[in-house]
Write an enzyme that holds these catalytic residues in place. Structure first.
Site, PDB file in Angstrom:
ATOM      1  N   TYR A 140       0.822  -1.206   0.000  1.00  0.00           N
ATOM      2  CA  TYR A 140       0.000   0.000   0.000  1.00  0.00           C
ATOM      3  C   TYR A 140       0.861   1.262   0.000  1.00  0.00           C
ATOM      4  CZ  TYR A 140      -4.574  -2.134   0.255  1.00  0.00           C
ATOM      5  OH  TYR A 140      -5.730  -2.820  -0.068  1.00  0.00           O
ATOM      6  N   GLY A 265      -9.962  -5.907  -4.019  1.00  0.00           N
ATOM      7  CA  GLY A 265      -8.621  -6.285  -4.449  1.00  0.00           C
ATOM      8  C   GLY A 265      -7.905  -7.139  -3.421  1.00  0.00           C
ATOM      9  N   ASP A 266      -8.111  -6.834  -2.142  1.00  0.00           N
ATOM     10  CA  ASP A 266      -7.509  -7.652  -1.083  1.00  0.00           C
ATOM     11  C   ASP A 266      -8.094  -9.056  -1.092  1.00  0.00           C
ATOM     12  OD1 ASP A 266      -5.860  -5.570   0.165  1.00  0.00           O
ATOM     13  OD2 ASP A 266      -7.766  -4.659   0.693  1.00  0.00           O
ATOM     14  N   CYS A 267      -9.419  -9.159  -1.292  1.00  0.00           N
ATOM     15  CA  CYS A 267     -10.054 -10.473  -1.360  1.00  0.00           C
ATOM     16  C   CYS A 267      -9.521 -11.260  -2.551  1.00  0.00           C
ATOM     17  CB  CYS A 267     -11.570 -10.308  -1.464  1.00  0.00           C
ATOM     18  SG  CYS A 267     -12.465 -11.872  -1.577  1.00  0.00           S
ATOM     19  N   ALA A 270      -5.868 -12.328  -1.787  1.00  0.00           N
ATOM     20  CA  ALA A 270      -5.815 -13.324  -0.717  1.00  0.00           C
ATOM     21  C   ALA A 270      -6.299 -14.684  -1.207  1.00  0.00           C
ATOM     22  CB  ALA A 270      -6.660 -12.859   0.468  1.00  0.00           C
TER      23      ALA A 270
END
Length: 480
Positions: A140, A265-267, A270
């Protein structure tokens, strides 16, 4: 049964705060909305959210990040306790806090505060990276990845590594398996570059066509010397490109999601790294990740309170059936409609796909009750199933219309239905509801059995017969 393989997440944690309210008027001294606050939520964001999502299936997840002594850092520690194992780098400064003010569910303004510089990693960090089955870098732009970079370069030579980049962050390490910029990040990362060998002048490409993003992805893959770049394109899905160009692979989204995209985006990243840790090919991992991200957005994104109501327990994985029962309970708790269907699904064909897609549109989740191998043999006879339960379960779970699969050993699904307690039970074909033995079971809790149209001429038995006939016809003359 062994659990899902462990993963390590490296990156910048933020504290995300959502202040929710309603806006019905403008301020008297400026053309700005007045938001009457109705509630607020705080939860880990950035690499913290990615790590928590990776741990949802009971996976052992280690999060390497920089935390300090400030209140935001303490809040992150509390929320991640019991979900992931923290390995902390010292943070010289304060943890960033990103505050969104929303009116009627739509962002009005975002306020960013705080920030610091990560310190050096210790031996525990190096040991965790050395033992990882897969690594996700959630960058980030706060340079935690840079502090650990020498160790990441070593990891990428022997372990699947996914890098979720940021235009202000560090470039991915050479050898990364998949890099996952979104559309805006891909444009920003290519802006002003001079082009690279094999794709000269690509950086001058403009527009939002698939061709433009394919060119950007190929340029980035060559510049970074990574195996593949998967550009996420929202409702259009994901475009996977390789160094040197070539034909890209488009993985479409299984359905349109109109929820909050924050954290999608994190999902996606991951889910991708978890799938690679479990041995899936990159293309298979991305298909799973696209479906997971779409469901995540539809459920409310990172603002979905269900994400943080109960801590996941790290350690050995749970049986897939447990996920189905927990999903049903979660959907009911939100006032949603649980839909279930069942069968052997030995060779999934167009009739199955149409039935499952129609069933999913009835409610808020679809759970498939799948006959075990022994159950199929008792029903269909020797030689069936053609595919073992683990393979049939994997095929069904990969469909965008299916949210969970539970395998049952009995000849009929009444017992598992008694545990799932779906609101709707769906069957396809020329049954009548009165003919379904499950209908009486459903009435016990107020559920409803329904029959949906089924494509004629499609069945596993018919497909198997055709395959056998084709095999006989293809034999050379004289062979018995």
């Amino acid at each position: 049964m062994t659990g899902p393989e462990p993963v390590v997440v490296v990156g910048d944690v933020l504290l995300d705060e959502d202040i929710e309210g309603v806006a019905t008027r403008l301020a008297p001294d400026a053309t700005a909305p007045v938001v009457d606050v109705t509630g607020d939520r705080r939860h880990p964001g950035g690499a913290g959210l990615a790590a928590a999502l990776a741990a949802r299936d009971g996976r052992d997840v280690v999060l390497i990040t920089a935390l300090g002594d400030d209140p935001a850092s303490e809040a992150v520690r509390r929320d991640l306790d019991g979900r992931v194992r923290l390995l902390e780098l010292p943070l010289h400064g304060t943890l960033p806090v990103k505050t969104r003010v929303l009116a009627g569910g739509r962002p009005v303004v975002r306020i960013d505060r705080g920030g610091g510089t990560p310190g050096e990693p210790d031996d525990a960090v190096r040991a965790a990276l050395a033992g990882a089955h897969a690594v996700l870098v959630a960058d980030y732009g706060r340079h935690t990845a840079g502090a650990v970079r020498p160790h990441l370069e070593e990891v990428a030579r022997r372990t699947p590594l996914v890098w979720d980049p940021h235009p202000k962050g560090d470039p991915p390490v050479p050898g990364a398996r998949i890099v996952t910029p979104n559309a805006a990040e891909a444009v920003a990362l290519c802006a002003g570059a001079s082009g690279v060998s094999g794709v000269s002048g690509v950086s001058e490409v403009s527009g939002s066509s698939l061709g433009a993003f394919a060119a950007r992805g190929a340029e980035l893959a060559e510049r970074w010397r990574v195996a593949g770049v998967a550009v996420t394109l929202g409702d259009r899905g994901v475009l996977l490109t390789r160094p040197g160009g070539g034909t890209p692979m488009l993985i479409p989204a299984p359905f349109r999601s109109d929820g909050d995209p924050c954290g999608a985006g994190d999902c996606f990243a991951a889910t991708t790294v978890a799938a690679l840790a479990d041995g899936l090919l990159p293309e298979e991992a991305l298909q799973r990740a696209v479906a997971a991200a779409a469901a995540f957005v539809a459920a409310g994104g990172s603002g979905n309170p269900d994400l943080w109501r109960a801590a996941a327990v790290p350690g050995p994985g749970r049986h897939p059936a447990a996920d189905a029962f927990e999903l049903a309970e979660s959907v009911r708790a939100r006032g949603g409609t649980v839909v279930a269907t069942g069968g052997c699904f030995d060779l999934v064909h167009a009739g199955h796909v149409g039935l499952l897609e129609s069933a999913r549109r009835i409610g808020d989740c679809l759970i498939v009750c799948l006959n075990s191998d022994a159950s199929v043999t008792r029903r269909k006879g020797p030689g069936r199933p053609l595919n073992p339960a683990a393979d049939r379960e994997r095929v069904l779970a990969a469909l965008g219309s299916v949210d969970a699969v539970v395998v049952f050993e009995e000849d009929t699904p009444e017992a598992v239905l008694g545990r799932l307690r779906p609101d709707v039970w769906v069957k396809g074909g020329d049954y009548s509801v009165q003919d379904l033995p499950e209908a009486e079971v459903l009435r016990g809790w107020g559920g409803q059995a329904v029959v949906l149209p089924y494509l004629d001429g499609r069945s596993t038995t018919l497909l198997a017969r055709r395959a056998a006939d084709a095999a006989v016809a293809s034999r050379p003359a004289g062979e018995g």
